[in-house]
Design a protein around this motif. Structure first.
Motif, PDB file in Angstrom:
ATOM      1  N   ALA A 166       3.666   0.910  -8.170  1.00 14.55           N
ATOM      2  CA  ALA A 166       3.577   1.711  -6.945  1.00 14.55           C
ATOM      3  C   ALA A 166       2.557   1.103  -5.985  1.00 14.55           C
ATOM      4  O   ALA A 166       2.805   1.000  -4.776  1.00 14.55           O
ATOM      5  CB  ALA A 166       3.205   3.147  -7.289  1.00 14.55           C
ATOM      6  N   ASP A 167       1.435   0.659  -6.529  1.00 14.07           N
ATOM      7  CA  ASP A 167       0.364   0.093  -5.686  1.00 14.07           C
ATOM      8  C   ASP A 167       0.825  -1.157  -4.943  1.00 14.07           C
ATOM      9  O   ASP A 167       0.367  -1.428  -3.830  1.00 14.07           O
ATOM     10  CB  ASP A 167      -0.873  -0.225  -6.542  1.00 14.07           C
ATOM     11  N   LYS A 168       1.720  -1.918  -5.570  1.00 16.02           N
ATOM     12  CA  LYS A 168       2.240  -3.127  -4.921  1.00 16.02           C
ATOM     13  C   LYS A 168       2.922  -2.798  -3.596  1.00 16.02           C
ATOM     14  O   LYS A 168       3.070  -3.635  -2.720  1.00 16.02           O
ATOM     15  CB  LYS A 168       3.272  -3.796  -5.847  1.00 16.02           C
ATOM     16  N   PHE A 169       3.401  -1.553  -3.491  1.00 11.38           N
ATOM     17  CA  PHE A 169       4.093  -1.123  -2.263  1.00 11.38           C
ATOM     18  C   PHE A 169       3.218  -0.199  -1.425  1.00 11.38           C
ATOM     19  O   PHE A 169       3.722   0.621  -0.676  1.00 11.38           O
ATOM     20  CB  PHE A 169       5.408  -0.418  -2.645  1.00 11.38           C
ATOM     21  N   ASP A 170       1.898  -0.334  -1.583  1.00 12.39           N
ATOM     22  CA  ASP A 170       0.942   0.498  -0.819  1.00 12.39           C
ATOM     23  C   ASP A 170       1.223   1.985  -0.981  1.00 12.39           C
ATOM     24  O   ASP A 170       1.265   2.734  -0.005  1.00 12.39           O
ATOM     25  CB  ASP A 170       1.000   0.164   0.689  1.00 12.39           C
ATOM     26  N   TYR A 171       1.435   2.401  -2.198  1.00 13.25           N
ATOM     27  CA  TYR A 171       1.801   3.792  -2.469  1.00 13.25           C
ATOM     28  C   TYR A 171       0.830   4.785  -1.838  1.00 13.25           C
ATOM     29  O   TYR A 171      -0.385   4.654  -1.953  1.00 13.25           O
ATOM     30  CB  TYR A 171       1.858   4.045  -3.981  1.00 13.25           C
ATOM     31  N   ARG A 172       1.396   5.770  -1.152  1.00  8.93           N
ATOM     32  CA  ARG A 172       0.606   6.898  -0.657  1.00  8.93           C
ATOM     33  C   ARG A 172       1.234   8.200  -1.156  1.00  8.93           C
ATOM     34  O   ARG A 172       2.467   8.246  -1.358  1.00  8.93           O
ATOM     35  CB  ARG A 172       0.565   6.891   0.882  1.00  8.93           C
ATOM     36  N   VAL A 173       0.392   9.227  -1.315  1.00 12.23           N
ATOM     37  CA  VAL A 173       0.885  10.506  -1.825  1.00 12.23           C
ATOM     38  C   VAL A 173       2.154  10.924  -1.080  1.00 12.23           C
ATOM     39  O   VAL A 173       2.193  10.900   0.144  1.00 12.23           O
ATOM     40  CB  VAL A 173      -0.188  11.613  -1.648  1.00 12.23           C
ATOM     41  N   GLY A 174       3.183  11.288  -1.815  1.00 13.25           N
ATOM     42  CA  GLY A 174       4.430  11.753  -1.185  1.00 13.25           C
ATOM     43  C   GLY A 174       5.495  10.671  -1.091  1.00 13.25           C
ATOM     44  O   GLY A 174       6.663  10.962  -0.851  1.00 13.25           O
ATOM     45  N   ASP A 175       5.096   9.400  -1.297  1.00 18.75           N
ATOM     46  CA  ASP A 175       6.048   8.301  -1.121  1.00 18.75           C
ATOM     47  C   ASP A 175       7.221   8.349  -2.088  1.00 18.75           C
ATOM     48  O   ASP A 175       8.291   7.821  -1.798  1.00 18.75           O
ATOM     49  CB  ASP A 175       5.334   6.941  -1.274  1.00 18.75           C
ATOM     50  N   THR A 176       7.018   8.960  -3.274  1.00 18.03           N
ATOM     51  CA  THR A 176       8.124   8.976  -4.245  1.00 18.03           C
ATOM     52  C   THR A 176       8.891  10.305  -4.204  1.00 18.03           C
ATOM     53  O   THR A 176       9.795  10.524  -4.999  1.00 18.03           O
ATOM     54  CB  THR A 176       7.602   8.739  -5.684  1.00 18.03           C
ATOM     55  N   GLU A 177       8.529  11.167  -3.259  1.00 18.87           N
ATOM     56  CA  GLU A 177       9.218  12.446  -3.086  1.00 18.87           C
ATOM     57  C   GLU A 177      10.715  12.191  -2.890  1.00 18.87           C
ATOM     58  O   GLU A 177      11.107  11.373  -2.076  1.00 18.87           O
ATOM     59  CB  GLU A 177       8.635  13.128  -1.823  1.00 18.87           C
TER      60      GLU A 177
END
Ligand code: 5GP
Ligand code: MN
Length: 336
Positions: free
Chosen positions: A242-253
């Motif tokens: 997830a971090d590789k794609f600059d994950y931010r809260v809500g991104d996988t919603e």
């Protein structure tokens, strides 16, 4: 049976007329319905009583445009006294106190009159004086509209905007089974108000980051595992991925819903490392109940077709266990 009975509504109207301090709270990892219902109520009260929305943790960026969002307090030791001192606490979009995480104890112990408005099955007994629970409702926002209506309260544009947001997100844009005639009736009443529906939809669905879109592509092509025999698919995502794609809260919603677009897939699961635990999400089509699975095996609960849970074990272990359970738990949907 009428959900908002006359006697309770009369009592609540009187209570709210005299209430000095009101607290509104919703569940951990708030979604569009939790925020929509909290802020709809907040925008109704904001010019009267001293009213605070206090949530257990962060708000996804997707919802930061919502009216009143900037005034939400994230629970901590400094603002805990608002919960303790409140005259009235609204408990929205959750049914058990464990769903507010670190706020659980203080919420249970507050002497405030507690009012639950929610659509999850089996509300906790003894937590609230007033419980307005209807698992048939598509969203808490649907119920909250009916609450305003029962109280004969006139809502403003900001409240209507927030209610429409919750209605839209919890129904997946009015596509999920939970969407009923009543949902459309409420939506229609809201649409008759001067809200900007195009703008709301734009904020929710056309405001993703590039990282989220690429992460979605990655999980679909590299991470989705499909078991044809069990009509099941799952996606498991590590924090590093997830971090590789600059994950931010809500991104996988919404990721958990994606495999259900495959014709034969009737059960979908999504597992992700987050804040040191594994968050589990489950979705299904038809009469296959995922809340029972979430409750029995993954420390959670939810609705018949949308549920969630958590595990403190490593991701790989959680996934292996899930896969090993499939022959048993999918019996109802297996090809015989
Ligand atoms: P999501 O998969 O979007 O996190 O959650 C889907 C549904 O399951 C929501 O209605 C949510 O309230 C419920 N849910 C998610 N996580 C939990 C949990 O840990 N415990 C319980 N009881 N319900 C959950
Ligand atoms: Mn909801």
């Amino acid at each position: 049976m009428e959900i908002f009975d006359k006697k309770s509504i009369e009592e609540i109207r009187a209570l709210l007329q005299n209430a000095q301090k009101i607290v509104i709270t919703a569940h951990l990892n708030p979604d569009g319905d939790a925020l929509g219902s909290s802020l709809a109520l907040y925008n109704f009260f904001k010019y009267g009583a001293d009213c605070k929305v206090i949530l257990p943790n962060n708000i996804p960026d997707t919802f930061k445009w919502m009216p009143g969002c900037n005034e939400i307090l994230i629970y901590n030791e400094e603002n805990a006294h608002f919960v303790t001192e409140a005259d009235v606490i609204f408990i929205l979009d959750f049914n058990t106190s464990a769903r507010v995480d670190k706020m659980q104890k203080i919420l249970e112990e507050s002497a405030a009159v507690k009012i639950m408005i929610d659509h999850h099955p089996q509300p906790q007994e003894g937590l609230c004086k007033y419980v307005f629970s209807d698992p048939e409702a598509a969203a808490t926002c649907e119920l909250l509209y009916l609450f305003f209506d029962s109280c004969k309260y006139t809502i403003n544009k900001d409240s209507a905007t927030c209610l429409f947001t919750g209605l839209t997100t919890d129904t997946g844009c009015f596509q999920f089974n939970c969407t009923s005639q009543r949902t459309f009736e409420v939506a229609s009443k809201l649409a008759a108000m001067p809200i900007d529906r195009a703008e709301i939809i734009h904020h929710i669905y056309d405001s993703y980051s590039e990282g989220r879109m690429r992460l979605q592509g990655y999980v679909l092509s590299n991470k989705m595992v499909v078991f044809e025999q069990y009509h099941t698919a799952y996606i498991a995502l590590t924090k590093a991925e997830a971090d590789k794609f600059d994950y931010r809260v809500g991104d996988t919603e919404g990721f958990v819903n994606l495999p259900l677009s495959i014709e034969h897939v009737k059960f979908s699961a999504f597992f992700m490392e987050r804040d040191g635990i594994i968050r589990c999400s489950f979705r299904s089509k038809g009469d296959f109940k995922v809340n029972i699975i979430a409750e029995k095996f993954f420390n959670g609960g939810g609705h018949d077709n949308a549920a969630g849970g958590k595990s403190y074990k490593p991701l790989e272990e959680v996934v292996n266990r899930f896969v090993s359970l499939l022959p048993r738990i999918t019996k109802k949907i297996q090809d015989k």
